[in-house]
Design an enzyme around this catalytic site. Structure first.
Site, mmCIF file in Angstrom:
data_model
loop_
_atom_site.group_PDB
_atom_site.id
_atom_site.type_symbol
_atom_site.label_atom_id
_atom_site.label_comp_id
_atom_site.label_asym_id
_atom_site.label_seq_id
_atom_site.Cartn_x
_atom_site.Cartn_y
_atom_site.Cartn_z
ATOM 1 N N ALA A 66 39.773 39.736 37.721
ATOM 2 C CA ALA A 66 39.614 38.646 38.680
ATOM 3 C C ALA A 66 38.170 38.160 38.569
ATOM 4 O O ALA A 66 37.283 38.917 38.155
ATOM 5 C CB ALA A 66 39.919 39.148 40.081
ATOM 6 N N GLY A 111 42.104 42.829 37.245
ATOM 7 C CA GLY A 111 43.221 41.882 37.344
ATOM 8 C C GLY A 111 43.817 41.548 35.982
ATOM 9 O O GLY A 111 44.997 41.213 35.889
ATOM 10 N N GLU A 114 46.171 44.195 35.292
ATOM 11 C CA GLU A 114 47.285 44.068 36.247
ATOM 12 C C GLU A 114 48.226 42.925 35.855
ATOM 13 O O GLU A 114 49.447 43.058 35.967
ATOM 14 C CB GLU A 114 46.712 43.870 37.651
ATOM 15 N N GLU A 134 37.615 48.410 39.200
ATOM 16 C CA GLU A 134 37.272 47.833 40.508
ATOM 17 C C GLU A 134 36.380 48.749 41.337
ATOM 18 O O GLU A 134 35.554 48.294 42.113
ATOM 19 C CB GLU A 134 38.543 47.510 41.307
HETATM 20 C C1 HXC Z 1 33.559 36.734 36.212
HETATM 21 C C2 HXC Z 1 33.058 37.584 34.149
HETATM 22 C C3 HXC Z 1 33.957 38.654 34.347
HETATM 23 C C4 HXC Z 1 34.680 38.700 35.572
HETATM 24 C C5 HXC Z 1 33.039 38.892 32.413
HETATM 25 N N1 HXC Z 1 32.503 37.776 32.929
HETATM 26 N N2 HXC Z 1 33.913 39.449 33.240
HETATM 27 N N3 HXC Z 1 32.869 36.636 35.075
HETATM 28 N N4 HXC Z 1 34.433 37.722 36.477
HETATM 29 N N5 HXC Z 1 35.583 39.647 35.839
HETATM 30 C C6 HXC Z 1 31.518 36.874 32.337
HETATM 31 C C7 HXC Z 1 30.123 37.475 32.341
HETATM 32 O O1 HXC Z 1 29.504 37.290 33.593
HETATM 33 C C8 HXC Z 1 29.465 36.686 31.233
HETATM 34 O O2 HXC Z 1 29.125 35.399 31.694
HETATM 35 C C9 HXC Z 1 30.584 36.500 30.228
HETATM 36 O O3 HXC Z 1 31.789 36.685 30.959
HETATM 37 C C10 HXC Z 1 30.550 37.523 29.109
HETATM 38 O O4 HXC Z 1 30.539 38.814 29.663
HETATM 39 P P1 HXC Z 1 29.438 39.927 29.296
HETATM 40 O O5 HXC Z 1 29.404 40.884 30.412
HETATM 41 O O6 HXC Z 1 28.155 39.286 28.888
HETATM 42 O O7 HXC Z 1 30.103 40.567 28.007
HETATM 43 P P2 HXC Z 1 29.941 42.085 27.483
HETATM 44 O O8 HXC Z 1 28.516 42.528 27.613
HETATM 45 O O9 HXC Z 1 30.560 42.100 26.129
HETATM 46 O O10 HXC Z 1 30.817 42.978 28.477
HETATM 47 C C11 HXC Z 1 32.222 42.796 28.527
HETATM 48 C C12 HXC Z 1 32.762 43.513 29.789
HETATM 49 C C13 HXC Z 1 31.986 43.032 31.048
HETATM 50 C C14 HXC Z 1 32.634 45.031 29.634
HETATM 51 C C15 HXC Z 1 34.251 43.160 29.867
HETATM 52 O O11 HXC Z 1 31.998 41.598 31.041
HETATM 53 C C16 HXC Z 1 32.555 43.503 32.331
HETATM 54 O O12 HXC Z 1 32.407 44.663 32.710
HETATM 55 N N6 HXC Z 1 33.202 42.581 33.072
HETATM 56 C C17 HXC Z 1 33.733 42.870 34.396
HETATM 57 C C18 HXC Z 1 34.951 43.731 34.310
HETATM 58 C C19 HXC Z 1 35.490 44.053 35.697
HETATM 59 O O13 HXC Z 1 34.807 44.671 36.528
HETATM 60 N N7 HXC Z 1 36.704 43.618 35.971
HETATM 61 C C20 HXC Z 1 37.339 43.843 37.270
HETATM 62 C C21 HXC Z 1 37.053 42.683 38.190
HETATM 63 S S1 HXC Z 1 37.711 42.966 39.791
HETATM 64 P P3 HXC Z 1 27.583 34.938 31.866
HETATM 65 O O14 HXC Z 1 27.703 33.512 32.284
HETATM 66 O O15 HXC Z 1 27.012 35.822 32.893
HETATM 67 O O16 HXC Z 1 26.998 35.133 30.513
HETATM 68 C C22 HXC Z 1 39.358 42.685 39.663
HETATM 69 C C23 HXC Z 1 40.253 42.926 40.855
HETATM 70 C C24 HXC Z 1 39.542 42.810 42.100
HETATM 71 O O17 HXC Z 1 39.848 42.288 38.663
HETATM 72 C C25 HXC Z 1 40.252 43.309 43.289
HETATM 73 C C26 HXC Z 1 39.265 43.277 44.465
HETATM 74 C C27 HXC Z 1 39.779 42.764 45.759
#
Ligand code: HXC
Length: 260
Positions: A66, A111, A114, A134
């Protein structure tokens, strides 16, 4: 119809839907959800379309979750008031009775994992990584991670992934039963589309009922499931496609399906 955050394409009877925010690793924001719901509704309505494939653009991610930036400042009252994430289940999963496949290329996190698990099955590229990170954001899975992942891989792995946020690679995901097959990244889309064409070439009512029956295994007791399965089987024997399928077998020729 054209969309802002996804791409859609028809290849014969197969609809390909591509999450298309590669700059954000295909993170799922509200627009993506609304557009996915619209695209899947269009797929569901179109009698010429028999199977869909959902994938992510680029080679790095199916979807990295998400959209964290969208959620960061959202107040609890809004999450609760909108029943945030409810649309994924009610308007996307339950509303789609035709089969669809997730072709997971790279990260499927939070997400993203999921949504992949909402598909009828997952084909993964060899660089795929699945995870429910998460907890590292101070929350927990919100659209099926604790439920579908546990049903798919069992308590030990699901609990470890939800508590530590560790990722599962494609080989482990295949061993654990999360994905049906792993293929080299370069072959993922050809493989997923060919698999979708195979499904699309099946008698449509039998395909929809097969999907319904397998899904029912997660919702009922064994006795209720076996009864429902028998009834669905019996109903299928009344279709023109059953008569055609059995005649085609005897006559050693491919069946021609009518969907009735
Ligand atoms: C918004 C995201 C994102 C996300 C990545 N990006 N994941 N933006 N939401 N979930 C964006 C980054 O900010 C970045 O943009 C660009 O994508 C590239 O990501 P990087 O982090 O620079 O890439 P990398 O270093 O290769 O790392 C990849 C990664 C990391 C390991 C996948 O991006 C990461 O950990 N992402 C988050 C994963 C996560 O936590 N997902 C769960 C979300 S919560 P910019 O513009 O900054 O360069 C969820 C459910 C929530 O899904 C339920 C709660 C109520």
């Amino acid at each position: 119809m054209t969309y802002e955050t996804i791409l859609t394409h028809h290849d014969g009877a197969v609809t390909l839907i591509t999450l298309n925010r590669p700059q954000a690793l295909n993170a799922l924001n509200t627009t993506v959800l609304e557009e996915l719901i619209a695209a899947f509704a269009e797929f569901e309505r179109d009698d010429g379309q028999r199977c869909a494939v959902l994938t992510g653009s680029g080679e790095k991610a199916f979807a990295a979750g998400a959209d964290i930036k969208e959620m960061a400042d959202k107040p609890t009252a809004a999450f609760y008031g909108e029943d945030f994430f409810a649309g994924w289940t009610s308007r996307l999963v339950k509303a789609v009775r035709k089969p669809w496949i997730a072709a997971v290329n790279g990260f499927a996190l939070g997400g993203g994992c999921e949504v992949a698990m909402m598909a009828d099955f997952i084909i993964a590229s060899d660089n795929a990584q699945f995870g429910q990170p998460e907890i590292k954001l101070g929350v927990a899975p919100g659209m099926g991670g604790s439920q579908r992942l546990t049903r798919a891989v069992g308590k030990a792995k699901a609990m470890e992934m939800c508590l530590t946020g560790r990722m599962m690679d494609a080989a482990e995901a295949e061993r654990a039963g999360l994905v049906s097959r792993v293929v080299p990244l370069a072959e993922l889309m050809d493989d997923a589309m060919a698999t979708a064409r195979t499904v699309a070439g099946m008698p449509p009512l039998a395909a929809m009922m097969s999907k319904e029956m397998v899904d029912m295994a997660f919702e009922t007791t064994l006795d209720q499931g076996l009864l429902a399965e028998r009834r669905m089987f019996q109903v299928l024997t009344a279709t023109e496609d059953k008569a055609e399928g059995m005649a085609a077998f005897v006559e050693k020729r491919p069946g021609q399906w009518k969907g009735r």
